[in-house]
Design a protein around this motif. Structure first.
Motif, PDB file in Angstrom:
ATOM      1  N   ARG A 127      22.380  -4.072  67.958  1.00  0.00           N
ATOM      2  CA  ARG A 127      23.345  -3.290  67.172  1.00  0.00           C
ATOM      3  C   ARG A 127      24.704  -3.149  67.833  1.00  0.00           C
ATOM      4  NH1 ARG A 127      18.397  -2.304  65.988  1.00  0.00           N
ATOM      5  NH2 ARG A 127      17.754  -1.590  63.889  1.00  0.00           N
ATOM      6  N   LEU A 128      24.747  -3.141  69.154  1.00  0.00           N
ATOM      7  CA  LEU A 128      26.016  -2.954  69.853  1.00  0.00           C
ATOM      8  C   LEU A 128      26.500  -4.196  70.590  1.00  0.00           C
ATOM      9  CD1 LEU A 128      25.799   0.622  71.430  1.00  0.00           C
ATOM     10  CD2 LEU A 128      26.754  -0.072  69.242  1.00  0.00           C
ATOM     11  N   GLY A 129      25.648  -5.179  70.726  1.00  0.00           N
ATOM     12  CA  GLY A 129      26.055  -6.370  71.462  1.00  0.00           C
ATOM     13  C   GLY A 129      26.070  -6.196  72.960  1.00  0.00           C
ATOM     14  N   VAL A 130      25.372  -5.174  73.474  1.00  0.00           N
ATOM     15  CA  VAL A 130      25.286  -4.954  74.916  1.00  0.00           C
ATOM     16  C   VAL A 130      24.325  -5.984  75.509  1.00  0.00           C
ATOM     17  CG1 VAL A 130      24.638  -3.325  76.724  1.00  0.00           C
ATOM     18  CG2 VAL A 130      25.772  -2.507  74.651  1.00  0.00           C
ATOM     19  N   GLU A 131      24.702  -6.580  76.630  1.00  0.00           N
ATOM     20  CA  GLU A 131      23.862  -7.592  77.275  1.00  0.00           C
ATOM     21  C   GLU A 131      23.630  -7.244  78.741  1.00  0.00           C
ATOM     22  OE1 GLU A 131      24.653 -11.877  76.336  1.00  0.00           O
ATOM     23  OE2 GLU A 131      26.524 -11.032  75.564  1.00  0.00           O
ATOM     24  N   LEU A 132      22.402  -7.489  79.208  1.00  0.00           N
ATOM     25  CA  LEU A 132      22.099  -7.443  80.641  1.00  0.00           C
ATOM     26  C   LEU A 132      22.129  -8.862  81.169  1.00  0.00           C
ATOM     27  CD1 LEU A 132      19.115  -4.959  81.117  1.00  0.00           C
ATOM     28  CD2 LEU A 132      21.551  -4.504  81.215  1.00  0.00           C
ATOM     29  N   ILE A 133      22.917  -9.095  82.205  1.00  0.00           N
ATOM     30  CA  ILE A 133      23.045 -10.431  82.785  1.00  0.00           C
ATOM     31  C   ILE A 133      22.733 -10.322  84.266  1.00  0.00           C
ATOM     32  CG2 ILE A 133      24.623 -12.355  83.211  1.00  0.00           C
ATOM     33  CD1 ILE A 133      26.273 -11.261  80.818  1.00  0.00           C
ATOM     34  N   GLY A 134      21.799 -11.140  84.750  1.00  0.00           N
ATOM     35  CA  GLY A 134      21.502 -11.075  86.174  1.00  0.00           C
ATOM     36  C   GLY A 134      20.096 -11.525  86.486  1.00  0.00           C
ATOM     37  N   ASP A 135      19.467 -10.877  87.456  1.00  0.00           N
ATOM     38  CA  ASP A 135      18.149 -11.275  87.944  1.00  0.00           C
ATOM     39  C   ASP A 135      17.114 -11.255  86.824  1.00  0.00           C
ATOM     40  OD1 ASP A 135      19.374 -11.410  90.363  1.00  0.00           O
ATOM     41  OD2 ASP A 135      18.486  -9.587  91.193  1.00  0.00           O
TER      42      ASP A 135
END
Length: 847
Positions: free
Chosen positions: A11-19
């Motif tokens: 819904r918000l386009g929030v992304e977790l990027i990483g391990d």
């Protein structure tokens, strides 16, 4: 299995990027907090999401062992571990257990009678920002060994920077270790920590279980607010399953807590304390287990801790787990979060109940997440005796709310530990001598800590609410000024979208739909030609400004006994306050305290900032500082606001007083002060101050933004250095000026106000607030408002070069006039709406 961040991400386009481990460690939820849209919800912290106690404790232990390996045993034995309230109190304790050799302390938001703070700091993005440090042993934080700082997540680094700066100023160390479950900093924040470590000359290491970043789309804060509002309007603010039909009364567990053993790290917890607790855990768990067995069918158990009291419940949970019980662990919290019953959302349900520990910041809602509907047969609620109050037991209180959803409720009360004596020194927050009642814990299981009451003479009283306010923000975490130059008594709203187009703001302000302090203008980005004008003006006027700085500073020093405390009216006053501080140091070797506070026309000065100042300094020493006077509106505003506060002098010290509104000034000529030519890029990259009810609560400082992204255009330091470089050459002239001023009649005549009233009527405006006299105020009109026309004193010359350029760029006519007590006057477009005409019938041109 569905990731518990899916609902928010979609819904918000929030992304977790990483391990790769990040999705297993973190879910997402939406905050009910205007400062941030999203909440990273840890799956191993045991705060919002119930988890097996062994998993939660093991995560902290592993980090602590990694820190011990990093430091080596010799340095680990010299270390102190510091955890953050409220979410990381148990995590920090578990890290200390992993080190095994170091004492532990956690910050707190609960002042304790008889214990004066040994420090404090501010957590800018949190819903509750103020942290106190209350060690029983004042020497705990005074050592030279490594300081290990533990938080659940490392997002921007602001909290850690504030903590280290506060402690390093008084007790410098060579090494700091920052520990977190996840390191989610952006590259700029990593660089900032590296630069800070170099600045203080210390090594700063980082230990985290996983690392990554959060990618936030543009406008995420507004989208998040809208989504929360939409969901609550459709489903209600609270998502709770139906209550259990046969809710029962609670059972009190017999908890034989060891005498004089602290209930946690609020006042310090040593390796010796740890050994005593480990030895006692089997019997403590047995008492709880007996209470659980008083009702059949209590297979799945939740041990529920209470806000900062996280470690004792966690260890009770691990002991119950060792004894064979099927246990999960979490705690209540102050943090307001939206609940959504969806497997792809981290907070499925929430229980709401009133605070029950008489909090220093007043009553309010508290929350327990993912408890209702969690399939628990029993809840063991663990609180300290300070929280075992009638409010806990009242209808609608936490015990009753738990009983609505869980068949069996057990209450276990840990005696609230109170140090046997207050610290001998209280350098951080001054208190009042008197007699304070303290309680010696007996270890008995009572609603309040049982024992004998001892009178302790001359103990420092608990700080009033003013001392619960956060400490000043300082550069480089907030502003590009050096930390010793100024402390900002503001809250950081850098993550909030506040800017609006100039025309929209003007229409809203003049229609009465909004106050000017509720939004910010888009930051003006100067053209190359305008920047050249600024540097030319600075070169031409630096000596003149230095003379005015010296004159006003020497006047203050001559007329104020003791050590003046400079308090700039943010933001125009801030560069002036920094320069006055530099003059006092260069000429007299004085280090004058300097702060910046917010004052808003029509709303007054920040009352919480005044309370903070009164708690830390003698109000009689405070000297308010501003850049210049226009018609004197702020002068009157300050005088009116200070009527409610004892001891403060309403006189303002300014560089230039063309309006003849004050008696302490460097000059009464209306001349160009180059710091008026720009906005944040000459003021430490700080925005104008903001006062809006959804962002600034009754116990908050006013807000402002730090425009880090404009660092490439920052000339704040160049302005200060150029003026300070001329101090020596103007010193003799300043001495002569001050001698004359001290014997002259400097009583305000309010000549400027009379001129403004005349201009307002002559030009058909009929509102003095739309008439902005003087070079500084006219520049502000051209940079921030919708100007109608500029009145320029005939023959004003070079002082108005930048005004004429701005007027040309915005299509604003400049009218040459005689008989003007100012170099120029800016007229804001009267009765402005987009497409409106002014009093002369001409349409405004906005560019």
């Amino acid at each position: 299995m569905v990731w518990t961040g899916t609902w928010v991400a979609e819904r918000l386009g929030v992304e977790l990027i990483g391990d790769e481990e990040l999705p297993a460690l973190l879910g997402l939820a939406l905050r009910r907090n205007p400062k941030r849209a999203h909440l990273l919800v840890s799956g191993v912290l045991g705060k919002h999401v119930p988890r097996r106690p062994s998993v939660v404790y093991g995560a902290g232990l592993d980090l602590g062992r990694r820190v011990r390996a990093l430091l080596g045993d010799e340095e680990a034995a010299r270390a102190v571990v510091l955890g953050y309230a409220e979410t990381a109190t148990a995590l920090g304790h578990a890290v200390a257990d992993g080190l095994a050799l170091a004492p532990y302390l956690h910050s707190t938001r609960r002042p304790v009678p008889g214990v004066a703070p040994a420090g404090g700091f501010e957590e800018s993005h949190s819903h509750a920002t103020s942290h106190l440090l209350l060690p029983e042993d004042p020497k705990l934080l005074a050592g030279e060994g490594p300081l290990v700082l533990v938080d659940d997540e490392f997002s921007t680094g602001n909290t850690v920077l504030n903590t280290i700066r506060d402690l390093h100023e008084r007790h410098p160390r060579e090494r700091y270790v920052v520990v977190a479950l996840v390191d989610m900093r952006a590259a700029a924040d990593r660089d900032r920590l590296d630069a800070f470590a170099e600045e203080i000359g210390a090594r700063v290491d980082l230990v985290a279980r996983a690392a990554g970043t959060v990618r936030l789309p543009e406008g995420v804060l507004e989208k998040g607010r809208a989504l929360v509002a939409e969901h609550e309007a459709r489903h209600g603010a609270i998502r709770e399953p139906e209550t259990v039909p046969l809710a029962s009364a609670f059972v009190r567990a017999a908890l034989d807590w060891p005498r004089d053993l602290p209930d946690g790290g609020r006042h310090g917890f040593t390796p010796e304390h740890r050994e005593r607790l480990e030895a006692a855990l089997p019997s403590l768990a047995a008492g709880v287990g007996e209470a659980l067995r008083s009702r059949p069918g209590t297979g799945r158990v939740l041990v529920l801790g209470f806000e900062e009291l996280m470690y004792a419940p966690l260890r009770l949970g691990t002991a119950l787990e060792d004894a064979g019980h099927d246990v999960r662990y979490s705690t209540t919290t102050r943090s307001p979060v939206l609940a959504v019953d969806d497997p792809g959302y981290a907070i499925r349900t929430r229980l709401v109940f009133p605070a029950h520990d008489d909090p220093a910041d007043g009553p309010g809602e508290r929350y327990a997440y993912n408890v209702a509907g969690g399939g628990f047969d029993a809840v063991v609620l663990v609180v300290d005796s300070a929280a075992d109050t009638p409010a806990l037991h009242a209808p609608g209180g936490l015990l009753a709310r738990l009983g609505e959803h869980v068949p069996h409720v057990v209450l276990a009360v840990v005696p609230s530990y109170v140090p046997s004596r207050a610290p001998e020194t209280a350098p951080y927050t001054p208190g009042t001598a008197g007699t304070t009642r303290t309680v010696e814990n007996s270890g008995a299981d009572e609603a309040t800590a049982a024992g004998t009451v001892t009178e302790v003479p001359d103990a420092t009283e608990a700080p009033e609410r003013s001392s619960m306010l956060p400490e000043p923000l300082r550069g480089p975490a907030f502003s590009s000024y050096a930390p010793e130059e100024v402390g900002w008594l503001l809250q950081d709203l850098s993550d909030v979208e506040l800017e609006a187009p100039t025309e929209e703001r003007e229409e809203a302000i003049q229609s009465g739909g909004a106050h000017y302090a509720e939004s910010l203008p888009v930051e003006y980005q100067p053209s190359e030609r305008y920047q050249e004008l600024f540097h030319a003006a600075l070169e031409a006027s630096a000596a003149r400004i230095a003379r005015a700085v010296g004159t006003v500073t020497e006047t203050v020093l001559a007329e104020r006994p003791g050590t003046p405390v400079l308090v700039s009216l943010a933001r125009a006053g801030t560069p002036v306050g920094v320069l006055m501080r530099r003059w006092a140091r260069a000429r007299h070797g004085l280090d004058l305290p300097h702060y910046a506070v917010s004052i808003v026309r029509g709303r007054g000065i920040d009352a919480n900032a005044l309370r903070w100042l009164a708690a830390h300094h003698d109000p009689a020493d405070v000297v308010f500082v501003d850049g210049w006077t226009g018609k004197g509106a702020i002068t009157r505003e300050l005088a009116e606001a200070l009527k409610d506060f004892d001891g403060f002098d309403p006189d303002i010290a300014v560089l230039a007083d063309p309006g003849s509104c004050v008696r302490t000034y460097g000059t009464r000529e209306d001349f160009l002060i180059p710091s008026a030519c720009l906005n944040s890029t000459v003021s430490g990259l700080i925005s104008r101050t903001v006062l809006r009810s959804d962002l600034v609560g009754p116990d908050d400082f006013h807000g402002a933004k730090f425009y880090r992204e404009l660092a490439g255009s920052d000339v704040s330091g160049a302005f200060l250095d150029a003026v300070a470089a001329r101090f020596e050459e103007v010193a003799a002239t300043v001495d002569t000026d001050v001698k004359e001023l001290l014997t002259a009649d400097r009583a305000p005549t309010w000549e400027g106000w009379a001129a403004v009233e005349r201009i307002s009527e002559e030009y058909g405006i009929h509102d003095v607030n739309l008439v902005k006299p003087g070079v500084g105020e006219t520049t502000r009109v051209l940079l921030r408002r919708v100007p109608w026309k500029i009145l320029a004193k005939r023959g004003a010359g070079a002082d108005l070069a930048h005004v004429r350029l701005l007027a040309e760029q915005r299509g604003v006519p400049v009218e040459e006039v005689d008989d003007l007590p100012y170099s120029c006057v800016g007229l804001i477009h009267p009765e402005y709406t987009r497409g409106a005409t002014g009093a002369d019938g001409k349409a405004v041109v906005s560019r």
